[in-house]
Design a protein around this motif. Sequence first.
Motif, PDB file in Angstrom:
ATOM      1  N   ARG A   1       0.713  -1.326  -0.267  1.00  0.00           N
ATOM      2  CA  ARG A   1       0.344   0.354   0.075  1.00  0.00           C
ATOM      3  C   ARG A   1       0.748   1.582  -0.006  1.00  0.00           C
ATOM      4  NH1 ARG A   1      -1.879  -2.748   4.156  1.00  0.00           N
ATOM      5  NH2 ARG A   1      -0.923  -1.084   5.654  1.00  0.00           N
ATOM      6  N   PRO A   2       0.886   2.008  -1.109  1.00  0.00           N
ATOM      7  CA  PRO A   2       1.409   3.590  -1.005  1.00  0.00           C
ATOM      8  C   PRO A   2       1.161   4.205   0.083  1.00  0.00           C
ATOM      9  CG  PRO A   2      -0.129   3.384  -2.826  1.00  0.00           C
ATOM     10  CD  PRO A   2      -0.049   1.916  -2.309  1.00  0.00           C
ATOM     11  N   GLY A   3       2.131   4.981   0.615  1.00  0.00           N
ATOM     12  CA  GLY A   3       1.393   6.118   1.416  1.00  0.00           C
ATOM     13  C   GLY A   3       1.695   7.279   0.849  1.00  0.00           C
ATOM     14  N   LYS A   4       1.289   8.778   1.518  1.00  0.00           N
ATOM     15  CA  LYS A   4       0.746   9.240   0.858  1.00  0.00           C
ATOM     16  C   LYS A   4       1.905  10.299   0.298  1.00  0.00           C
ATOM     17  CE  LYS A   4      -3.117   9.753   4.634  1.00  0.00           C
ATOM     18  NZ  LYS A   4      -4.153  10.786   5.300  1.00  0.00           N
ATOM     19  N   PRO A   5       1.397  11.951   0.379  1.00  0.00           N
ATOM     20  CA  PRO A   5       3.267  12.279  -0.771  1.00  0.00           C
ATOM     21  C   PRO A   5       3.357  13.303   0.511  1.00  0.00           C
ATOM     22  CG  PRO A   5       0.923  12.856  -1.898  1.00  0.00           C
ATOM     23  CD  PRO A   5       0.650  11.608  -0.878  1.00  0.00           C
ATOM     24  N   SER A   6       4.605  13.364  -0.012  1.00  0.00           N
ATOM     25  CA  SER A   6       4.814  15.069   0.948  1.00  0.00           C
ATOM     26  C   SER A   6       3.965  15.831   0.914  1.00  0.00           C
ATOM     27  CB  SER A   6       6.223  14.385   1.262  1.00  0.00           C
ATOM     28  OG  SER A   6       7.033  13.290   2.036  1.00  0.00           O
ATOM     29  N   PRO A   7       4.348  16.904   1.573  1.00  0.00           N
ATOM     30  CA  PRO A   7       3.983  18.147   1.652  1.00  0.00           C
ATOM     31  C   PRO A   7       4.710  19.185   0.492  1.00  0.00           C
ATOM     32  CG  PRO A   7       3.588  17.476   4.145  1.00  0.00           C
ATOM     33  CD  PRO A   7       4.698  16.796   3.553  1.00  0.00           C
ATOM     34  N   ALA A   8       4.984  20.163  -0.342  1.00  0.00           N
ATOM     35  CA  ALA A   8       5.721  20.087  -0.748  1.00  0.00           C
ATOM     36  C   ALA A   8       6.587  20.800  -0.548  1.00  0.00           C
ATOM     37  CB  ALA A   8       5.084  21.279  -2.332  1.00  0.00           C
ATOM     38  N   GLY A   9       8.064  20.071  -1.010  1.00  0.00           N
ATOM     39  CA  GLY A   9       9.327  21.398  -0.269  1.00  0.00           C
ATOM     40  C   GLY A   9       9.904  19.922   0.776  1.00  0.00           C
ATOM     41  N   ARG A  10       8.651  19.394   1.285  1.00  0.00           N
ATOM     42  CA  ARG A  10       9.180  18.506   2.826  1.00  0.00           C
ATOM     43  C   ARG A  10       9.507  17.192   2.344  1.00  0.00           C
ATOM     44  NH1 ARG A  10       5.122  20.755   7.440  1.00  0.00           N
ATOM     45  NH2 ARG A  10       5.061  23.140   6.583  1.00  0.00           N
ATOM     46  N   ILE A  11      10.132  16.602   3.305  1.00  0.00           N
ATOM     47  CA  ILE A  11      10.222  15.191   3.369  1.00  0.00           C
ATOM     48  C   ILE A  11      10.427  15.099   4.655  1.00  0.00           C
ATOM     49  CG2 ILE A  11      12.851  15.627   1.604  1.00  0.00           C
ATOM     50  CD1 ILE A  11      14.306  14.449   4.254  1.00  0.00           C
ATOM     51  N   ARG A  12      10.261  13.318   4.107  1.00  0.00           N
ATOM     52  CA  ARG A  12       9.616  12.415   5.629  1.00  0.00           C
ATOM     53  C   ARG A  12      10.535  11.292   5.903  1.00  0.00           C
ATOM     54  NH1 ARG A  12       3.014  11.582   3.588  1.00  0.00           N
ATOM     55  NH2 ARG A  12       2.191  13.238   4.594  1.00  0.00           N
ATOM     56  N   LEU A  13      11.164  11.580   7.114  1.00  0.00           N
ATOM     57  CA  LEU A  13      12.058  10.868   7.444  1.00  0.00           C
ATOM     58  C   LEU A  13      11.402   9.820   8.983  1.00  0.00           C
ATOM     59  CD1 LEU A  13      14.948  13.447   8.315  1.00  0.00           C
ATOM     60  CD2 LEU A  13      14.495  12.287   6.180  1.00  0.00           C
ATOM     61  N   TYR A  14      12.377   8.587   9.069  1.00  0.00           N
ATOM     62  CA  TYR A  14      11.350   7.898   9.754  1.00  0.00           C
ATOM     63  C   TYR A  14      12.158   6.596   9.870  1.00  0.00           C
ATOM     64  CZ  TYR A  14      11.230   4.731   5.433  1.00  0.00           C
ATOM     65  OH  TYR A  14      11.331   4.593   3.938  1.00  0.00           O
ATOM     66  N   GLY A  15      12.475   5.984  10.799  1.00  0.00           N
ATOM     67  CA  GLY A  15      12.691   4.669  11.823  1.00  0.00           C
ATOM     68  C   GLY A  15      13.575   5.399  12.855  1.00  0.00           C
ATOM     69  N   LEU A  16      14.041   5.077  14.118  1.00  0.00           N
ATOM     70  CA  LEU A  16      14.355   5.589  15.487  1.00  0.00           C
ATOM     71  C   LEU A  16      15.705   7.017  15.071  1.00  0.00           C
ATOM     72  CD1 LEU A  16      13.337   2.997  17.330  1.00  0.00           C
ATOM     73  CD2 LEU A  16      12.291   5.099  17.600  1.00  0.00           C
ATOM     74  N   HIS A  17      16.678   5.524  14.569  1.00  0.00           N
ATOM     75  CA  HIS A  17      17.789   6.520  13.970  1.00  0.00           C
ATOM     76  C   HIS A  17      18.106   7.684  13.572  1.00  0.00           C
ATOM     77  CE1 HIS A  17      20.208   3.148  16.285  1.00  0.00           C
ATOM     78  NE2 HIS A  17      20.233   2.246  15.478  1.00  0.00           N
ATOM     79  N   SER A  18      17.338   6.734  12.152  1.00  0.00           N
ATOM     80  CA  SER A  18      16.973   8.844  11.127  1.00  0.00           C
ATOM     81  C   SER A  18      16.934   9.994  12.080  1.00  0.00           C
ATOM     82  CB  SER A  18      16.154   8.179  10.120  1.00  0.00           C
ATOM     83  OG  SER A  18      17.067   7.043   8.848  1.00  0.00           O
ATOM     84  N   VAL A  19      15.302   9.573  12.705  1.00  0.00           N
ATOM     85  CA  VAL A  19      14.753  10.643  13.209  1.00  0.00           C
ATOM     86  C   VAL A  19      16.029  11.380  14.355  1.00  0.00           C
ATOM     87  CG1 VAL A  19      13.010  11.430  14.648  1.00  0.00           C
ATOM     88  CG2 VAL A  19      13.000  10.042  12.617  1.00  0.00           C
ATOM     89  N   ALA A  20      16.222  10.354  15.027  1.00  0.00           N
ATOM     90  CA  ALA A  20      16.725  10.804  15.777  1.00  0.00           C
ATOM     91  C   ALA A  20      18.144  12.141  15.711  1.00  0.00           C
ATOM     92  CB  ALA A  20      17.293   9.924  17.151  1.00  0.00           C
ATOM     93  N   ALA A  21      18.773  11.221  14.793  1.00  0.00           N
ATOM     94  CA  ALA A  21      20.239  11.860  14.157  1.00  0.00           C
ATOM     95  C   ALA A  21      19.071  13.271  13.675  1.00  0.00           C
ATOM     96  CB  ALA A  21      20.404  11.757  13.183  1.00  0.00           C
ATOM     97  N   ALA A  22      18.062  13.479  12.606  1.00  0.00           N
ATOM     98  CA  ALA A  22      17.756  14.880  12.141  1.00  0.00           C
ATOM     99  C   ALA A  22      17.268  15.644  13.647  1.00  0.00           C
ATOM    100  CB  ALA A  22      16.601  14.064  11.488  1.00  0.00           C
TER     101      ALA A  22
END
Length: 281
Positions: free
Chosen positions: A40-61
Amino acid sequence: MSDDTASPKDTHYAKLRRAHRDRKRADGGLPPAVAPRQARPGKPSPAGRIRLYGLHSVAAAIANPKRKLHRLLVTRNALARLELDSAAIPCPVEIVEPKLLDAELGSEAVHQGVMLEADPLIPGRLAGLSDATLVLVLDQVTDPHNVGAVFRSAAAFAADALITTARHSPQESGVLAKAASGALEHVPHLEVVNLAEALAELSAQGFQTIGLDSEGDEPYEASLAGERIAIVLGAEGKGLRQKTRTTVDRLARLDMPGTIKSLNVSNAAAIALYAARRHLG
Protein backbone atom coordinates in the motif's frame (compact mmCIF):
# COMPACT_ATOMS: atom_id res chain seq x y z
CA MET A 1 18.13 -44.00 -2.43
CA SER A 2 18.24 -41.49 0.43
CA ASP A 3 15.12 -40.62 2.41
CA ASP A 4 14.86 -37.11 0.97
CA THR A 5 14.87 -38.23 -2.69
CA ALA A 6 11.45 -38.81 -4.26
CA SER A 7 10.95 -41.96 -6.33
CA PRO A 8 9.20 -41.77 -9.74
CA LYS A 9 6.18 -43.40 -8.10
CA ASP A 10 6.05 -40.74 -5.35
CA THR A 11 6.28 -38.00 -7.97
CA HIS A 12 3.40 -39.55 -9.92
CA TYR A 13 1.15 -39.63 -6.87
CA ALA A 14 2.09 -36.03 -5.98
CA LYS A 15 0.97 -34.91 -9.45
CA LEU A 16 -2.33 -36.74 -9.04
CA ARG A 17 -2.94 -35.09 -5.66
CA ARG A 18 -2.26 -31.63 -7.10
CA ALA A 19 -4.58 -32.27 -10.04
CA HIS A 20 -7.33 -33.46 -7.66
CA ARG A 21 -6.88 -30.39 -5.46
CA ASP A 22 -7.02 -28.06 -8.47
CA ARG A 23 -10.28 -29.71 -9.67
CA LYS A 24 -11.90 -29.29 -6.25
CA ARG A 25 -10.85 -25.65 -6.13
CA ALA A 26 -12.29 -25.05 -9.59
CA ASP A 27 -15.59 -26.70 -8.49
CA GLY A 28 -15.80 -24.52 -5.38
CA GLY A 29 -14.84 -27.28 -2.97
CA LEU A 30 -11.71 -25.43 -1.78
CA PRO A 31 -11.15 -21.75 -1.08
CA PRO A 32 -9.19 -19.87 -3.75
CA ALA A 33 -5.46 -19.61 -3.33
CA VAL A 34 -4.52 -16.58 -1.22
CA ALA A 35 -3.10 -13.80 -3.38
CA PRO A 36 0.07 -12.12 -2.10
CA ARG A 37 -0.55 -8.92 -0.18
CA GLN A 38 -0.16 -5.83 -2.30
CA ALA A 39 2.04 -3.05 -0.99
CA ARG A 40 0.00 0.00 0.00
CA PRO A 41 1.57 3.32 -1.01
CA GLY A 42 1.80 6.15 1.47
CA LYS A 43 0.64 9.73 1.12
CA PRO A 44 2.79 12.26 -0.75
CA SER A 45 4.99 14.56 1.31
CA PRO A 46 3.99 18.23 1.53
CA ALA A 47 5.68 20.34 -1.12
CA GLY A 48 9.32 21.05 -0.36
CA ARG A 49 9.48 18.63 2.57
CA ILE A 50 10.63 15.06 3.14
CA ARG A 51 9.42 12.44 5.57
CA LEU A 52 12.10 10.77 7.65
CA TYR A 53 11.30 7.61 9.58
CA GLY A 54 13.05 5.06 11.76
CA LEU A 55 14.47 5.70 15.23
CA HIS A 56 18.10 6.35 14.24
CA SER A 57 17.25 8.60 11.29
CA VAL A 58 14.76 10.70 13.23
CA ALA A 59 16.88 11.00 16.39
CA ALA A 60 19.88 12.18 14.35
CA ALA A 61 17.75 14.69 12.42
CA ILE A 62 16.29 16.15 15.62
CA ALA A 63 19.81 16.58 17.02
CA ASN A 64 21.07 18.29 13.85
CA PRO A 65 20.84 22.09 14.24
CA LYS A 66 21.06 22.48 10.45
CA ARG A 67 17.84 20.52 9.92
CA LYS A 68 14.59 22.53 9.81
CA LEU A 69 11.82 20.46 11.44
CA HIS A 70 8.07 20.83 10.92
CA ARG A 71 6.16 17.98 12.57
CA LEU A 72 6.88 14.79 14.52
CA LEU A 73 4.39 11.92 14.57
CA VAL A 74 5.36 9.31 17.14
CA THR A 75 3.85 6.47 19.14
CA ARG A 76 4.23 6.50 22.92
CA ASN A 77 6.57 3.50 22.82
CA ALA A 78 8.76 5.10 20.13
CA LEU A 79 8.93 8.39 22.04
CA ALA A 80 10.18 6.48 25.10
CA ARG A 81 12.80 4.72 22.95
CA LEU A 82 13.97 8.05 21.52
CA GLU A 83 14.67 9.15 25.10
CA LEU A 84 13.70 12.73 24.25
CA ASP A 85 11.56 15.16 26.19
CA SER A 86 8.73 16.10 23.82
CA ALA A 87 8.81 19.65 25.19
CA ALA A 88 12.43 20.01 24.05
CA ILE A 89 11.77 18.92 20.45
CA PRO A 90 11.80 22.04 18.24
CA CYS A 91 8.60 21.24 16.33
CA PRO A 92 5.02 20.17 17.10
CA VAL A 93 4.78 16.61 18.44
CA GLU A 94 1.71 14.41 17.85
CA ILE A 95 1.22 11.12 19.71
CA VAL A 96 -0.34 8.67 17.24
CA GLU A 97 -1.15 4.99 16.74
CA PRO A 98 1.02 2.83 14.45
CA LYS A 99 -1.78 2.41 11.89
CA LEU A 100 -1.76 6.15 11.21
CA LEU A 101 1.95 5.98 10.36
CA ASP A 102 1.25 2.97 8.12
CA ALA A 103 -1.29 5.07 6.23
CA GLU A 104 1.05 8.08 5.97
CA LEU A 105 4.17 6.19 4.89
CA GLY A 106 2.83 3.07 3.18
CA SER A 107 2.96 -0.57 4.18
CA GLU A 108 6.60 -1.11 3.13
CA ALA A 109 8.13 1.61 5.33
CA VAL A 110 9.76 0.20 8.48
CA HIS A 111 8.98 3.32 10.51
CA GLN A 112 9.51 1.91 14.05
CA GLY A 113 6.72 4.15 15.30
CA VAL A 114 8.11 7.53 14.28
CA MET A 115 7.92 9.96 11.35
CA LEU A 116 9.45 13.41 11.05
CA GLU A 117 8.48 16.01 8.46
CA ALA A 118 11.46 18.22 7.69
CA ASP A 119 13.14 20.23 4.98
CA PRO A 120 15.82 18.41 2.99
CA LEU A 121 19.40 19.41 3.72
CA ILE A 122 20.96 21.79 1.19
CA PRO A 123 23.88 20.12 -0.66
CA GLY A 124 27.25 21.83 -0.40
CA ARG A 125 29.87 22.67 -3.02
CA LEU A 126 33.48 21.63 -3.59
CA ALA A 127 34.75 24.91 -2.20
CA GLY A 128 33.97 23.60 1.28
CA LEU A 129 36.64 20.88 1.16
CA SER A 130 39.63 22.96 2.21
CA ASP A 131 40.27 20.86 5.33
CA ALA A 132 39.10 17.49 3.94
CA THR A 133 41.44 14.53 3.55
CA LEU A 134 39.04 11.72 2.53
CA VAL A 135 35.97 11.98 0.31
CA LEU A 136 33.75 9.56 -1.60
CA VAL A 137 32.47 10.28 -5.11
CA LEU A 138 29.52 8.38 -6.65
CA ASP A 139 29.26 8.21 -10.45
CA GLN A 140 25.50 7.97 -11.12
CA VAL A 141 24.62 5.48 -8.38
CA THR A 142 20.83 5.71 -8.50
CA ASP A 143 19.52 3.23 -5.90
CA PRO A 144 18.61 5.14 -2.70
CA HIS A 145 19.21 2.03 -0.57
CA ASN A 146 22.77 1.78 -1.90
CA VAL A 147 23.45 5.50 -1.53
CA GLY A 148 22.10 5.41 2.03
CA ALA A 149 24.34 2.46 2.88
CA VAL A 150 27.33 4.33 1.40
CA PHE A 151 26.49 7.31 3.63
CA ARG A 152 26.51 4.96 6.61
CA SER A 153 29.95 3.58 5.71
CA ALA A 154 31.21 7.13 5.11
CA ALA A 155 30.12 8.11 8.62
CA ALA A 156 31.69 5.00 10.15
CA PHE A 157 35.09 5.76 8.60
CA ALA A 158 34.92 9.53 9.14
CA ALA A 159 34.81 10.52 5.48
CA ASP A 160 34.71 14.30 5.11
CA ALA A 161 32.09 14.37 2.35
CA LEU A 162 30.05 12.34 -0.12
CA ILE A 163 29.86 13.80 -3.62
CA THR A 164 27.09 12.96 -6.09
CA THR A 165 25.92 14.33 -9.43
CA ALA A 166 22.90 16.61 -9.63
CA ARG A 167 21.34 14.28 -12.20
CA HIS A 168 21.09 10.48 -12.12
CA SER A 169 21.42 10.39 -8.33
CA PRO A 170 18.61 9.90 -5.80
CA GLN A 171 17.22 12.91 -4.00
CA GLU A 172 17.12 12.91 -0.22
CA SER A 173 14.16 10.81 0.94
CA GLY A 174 12.89 8.70 3.79
CA VAL A 175 14.11 5.54 2.05
CA LEU A 176 17.64 6.92 1.62
CA ALA A 177 17.73 8.30 5.18
CA LYS A 178 16.51 5.00 6.68
CA ALA A 179 19.28 3.10 4.86
CA ALA A 180 21.79 5.70 6.08
CA SER A 181 20.66 5.17 9.70
CA GLY A 182 21.36 8.75 10.75
CA ALA A 183 24.49 9.26 8.65
CA LEU A 184 22.88 11.99 6.51
CA GLU A 185 23.20 14.30 9.49
CA HIS A 186 26.92 13.59 9.96
CA VAL A 187 28.46 13.36 6.47
CA PRO A 188 28.31 16.54 4.34
CA HIS A 189 26.67 15.92 0.97
CA LEU A 190 28.12 17.80 -1.99
CA GLU A 191 26.41 17.99 -5.37
CA VAL A 192 28.11 18.70 -8.70
CA VAL A 193 26.77 19.24 -12.20
CA ASN A 194 29.73 17.91 -14.22
CA LEU A 195 31.59 15.03 -12.59
CA ALA A 196 34.63 15.17 -14.86
CA GLU A 197 35.16 18.84 -14.03
CA ALA A 198 34.66 18.10 -10.33
CA LEU A 199 37.32 15.37 -10.43
CA ALA A 200 39.73 17.73 -12.16
CA GLU A 201 39.08 20.31 -9.44
CA LEU A 202 39.68 17.71 -6.72
CA SER A 203 43.01 16.84 -8.33
CA ALA A 204 43.90 20.53 -8.44
CA GLN A 205 43.14 20.72 -4.71
CA GLY A 206 45.68 17.96 -4.07
CA PHE A 207 43.39 14.94 -3.91
CA GLN A 208 44.54 11.64 -5.38
CA THR A 209 41.38 10.61 -7.29
CA ILE A 210 41.13 6.82 -7.45
CA GLY A 211 38.46 5.12 -9.52
CA LEU A 212 37.48 1.61 -8.46
CA ASP A 213 37.05 -0.66 -11.45
CA SER A 214 37.23 -4.44 -11.86
CA GLU A 215 39.69 -3.89 -14.73
CA GLY A 216 41.84 -1.38 -12.88
CA ASP A 217 45.53 -1.20 -13.69
CA GLU A 218 46.72 -1.92 -10.16
CA PRO A 219 45.52 -3.25 -6.81
CA TYR A 220 43.68 -0.61 -4.81
CA GLU A 221 46.13 -0.70 -1.90
CA ALA A 222 49.01 0.13 -4.25
CA SER A 223 47.15 3.17 -5.61
CA LEU A 224 46.87 4.89 -2.23
CA ALA A 225 49.27 7.82 -2.12
CA GLY A 226 49.44 11.31 -0.71
CA GLU A 227 47.57 12.91 2.15
CA ARG A 228 44.24 13.61 0.41
CA ILE A 229 42.21 10.83 -1.24
CA ALA A 230 38.99 10.86 -3.28
CA ILE A 231 37.52 7.39 -3.91
CA VAL A 232 35.28 7.20 -7.00
CA LEU A 233 32.69 4.41 -7.33
CA GLY A 234 30.29 3.62 -10.16
CA ALA A 235 26.86 2.08 -10.26
CA GLU A 236 26.42 -1.66 -10.01
CA GLY A 237 26.40 -3.33 -13.39
CA LYS A 238 27.76 -0.54 -15.59
CA GLY A 239 30.44 0.68 -13.16
CA LEU A 240 32.33 3.88 -13.89
CA ARG A 241 31.47 5.76 -17.05
CA GLN A 242 34.19 5.97 -19.69
CA LYS A 243 34.69 9.71 -19.16
CA THR A 244 35.16 9.11 -15.44
CA ARG A 245 37.64 6.29 -16.08
CA THR A 246 39.82 8.59 -18.16
CA THR A 247 39.54 11.54 -15.74
CA VAL A 248 40.61 9.96 -12.44
CA ASP A 249 44.29 10.03 -11.52
CA ARG A 250 44.47 6.26 -11.04
CA LEU A 251 42.23 3.33 -11.91
CA ALA A 252 42.47 0.53 -9.36
CA ARG A 253 40.79 -2.78 -8.57
CA LEU A 254 39.78 -4.56 -5.41
CA ASP A 255 41.39 -8.00 -5.73
CA MET A 256 39.07 -10.74 -4.46
CA PRO A 257 40.35 -14.31 -4.16
CA GLY A 258 36.87 -15.87 -3.87
CA THR A 259 34.56 -17.21 -6.55
CA ILE A 260 32.53 -13.97 -6.73
CA LYS A 261 34.55 -11.12 -8.21
CA SER A 262 32.21 -8.17 -7.66
CA LEU A 263 30.69 -6.43 -4.65
CA ASN A 264 27.68 -4.31 -3.88
CA VAL A 265 28.75 -0.67 -4.20
CA SER A 266 28.20 0.00 -0.50
CA ASN A 267 30.39 -2.97 0.47
CA ALA A 268 33.10 -1.85 -1.94
CA ALA A 269 32.91 1.64 -0.42
CA ALA A 270 33.36 0.27 3.10
CA ILE A 271 36.45 -1.76 2.13
CA ALA A 272 37.97 1.16 0.20
CA LEU A 273 37.35 3.56 3.09
CA TYR A 274 38.91 1.18 5.61
CA ALA A 275 42.08 0.85 3.54
CA ALA A 276 42.24 4.59 2.87
CA ARG A 277 41.87 5.37 6.59
CA ARG A 278 44.74 2.99 7.38
CA HIS A 279 46.87 4.73 4.75
CA LEU A 280 46.04 8.19 6.08
CA GLY A 281 46.65 7.11 9.65
